[in-house]
Motif scaffolding. Structure first.
Motif, PDB file in Angstrom:
ATOM      1  N   GLU A  43       0.916  -1.084  -0.096  1.00  0.00           N
ATOM      2  CA  GLU A  43      -0.038  -0.056   0.001  1.00  0.00           C
ATOM      3  C   GLU A  43       0.714   1.375   0.042  1.00  0.00           C
TER       4      GLU A  43
ATOM      5  N   GLN B 264       4.723   5.597  -5.532  1.00  0.00           N
ATOM      6  CA  GLN B 264       4.658   5.493  -6.879  1.00  0.00           C
ATOM      7  C   GLN B 264       3.698   6.494  -7.394  1.00  0.00           C
ATOM      8  N   SER B 265       2.521   6.557  -6.946  1.00  0.00           N
ATOM      9  CA  SER B 265       1.622   7.327  -7.581  1.00  0.00           C
ATOM     10  C   SER B 265       2.028   8.708  -7.156  1.00  0.00           C
ATOM     11  N   MET B 266       2.376   9.182  -6.083  1.00  0.00           N
ATOM     12  CA  MET B 266       3.196  10.692  -6.021  1.00  0.00           C
ATOM     13  C   MET B 266       4.205  10.906  -6.567  1.00  0.00           C
TER      14      MET B 266
ATOM     15  N   GLY C  40       0.483  11.830  -9.761  1.00  0.00           N
ATOM     16  CA  GLY C  40      -1.041  11.619  -9.906  1.00  0.00           C
ATOM     17  C   GLY C  40      -1.500  11.028  -8.671  1.00  0.00           C
TER      18      GLY C  40
ATOM     19  N   ALA D 122       4.600   9.711  -9.502  1.00  0.00           N
ATOM     20  CA  ALA D 122       4.438   9.699 -11.005  1.00  0.00           C
ATOM     21  C   ALA D 122       3.687  11.142 -11.178  1.00  0.00           C
TER      22      ALA D 122
ATOM     23  N   GLN E  12       2.563   1.708  -3.316  1.00  0.00           N
ATOM     24  CA  GLN E  12       1.643   2.006  -4.342  1.00  0.00           C
ATOM     25  C   GLN E  12       1.550   3.593  -4.139  1.00  0.00           C
ATOM     26  N   LYS E  13       1.369   4.247  -2.969  1.00  0.00           N
ATOM     27  CA  LYS E  13       1.238   5.569  -2.817  1.00  0.00           C
ATOM     28  C   LYS E  13       2.324   6.371  -3.153  1.00  0.00           C
TER      29      LYS E  13
END
Length: 79
Positions: free
Chosen positions: A67, A73-75, A79, A77, A70-71
């Motif tokens: 979790e 990675q999203s940050m 978005g 990226a 993933q957070k």
């Protein structure tokens, strides 16, 4: 302290685990996988994040690690 190559391999391997179910795992085939992935699986197992040295299932702590990964990675990226 920057991420080491093994840390990056661990993060990438964590991202391969299904995040929606603890009943699905992965298998790292040592004769097919890159050496860094094999080492990452062994390291994640030693840290108690996965159930087997060659993949298996996420432990509760492993679910949390996925979790957070993933957070992050999203940050990164945007978005």
């Amino acid at each position: 302290m920057p991420f080491s190559p093994i840390h990056l391999a661990e993060l990438n391997l964590l991202l391969q685990f299904p995040s929606t179910s603890t009943q699905e795992g992965i298998k790292v085939h040592s004769n097919e996988a890159a050496e860094d992935i094999v080492q990452a699986a062994e390291s994640l197992f030693a840290k108690g994040l996965i159930s087997r040295h060659d993949g298996g299932y996420l432990t509760p702590m492993g679910c949390e690690a996925v979790e957070l990964t993933q957070k992050l990675q999203s940050m990164l990226a945007g978005g």
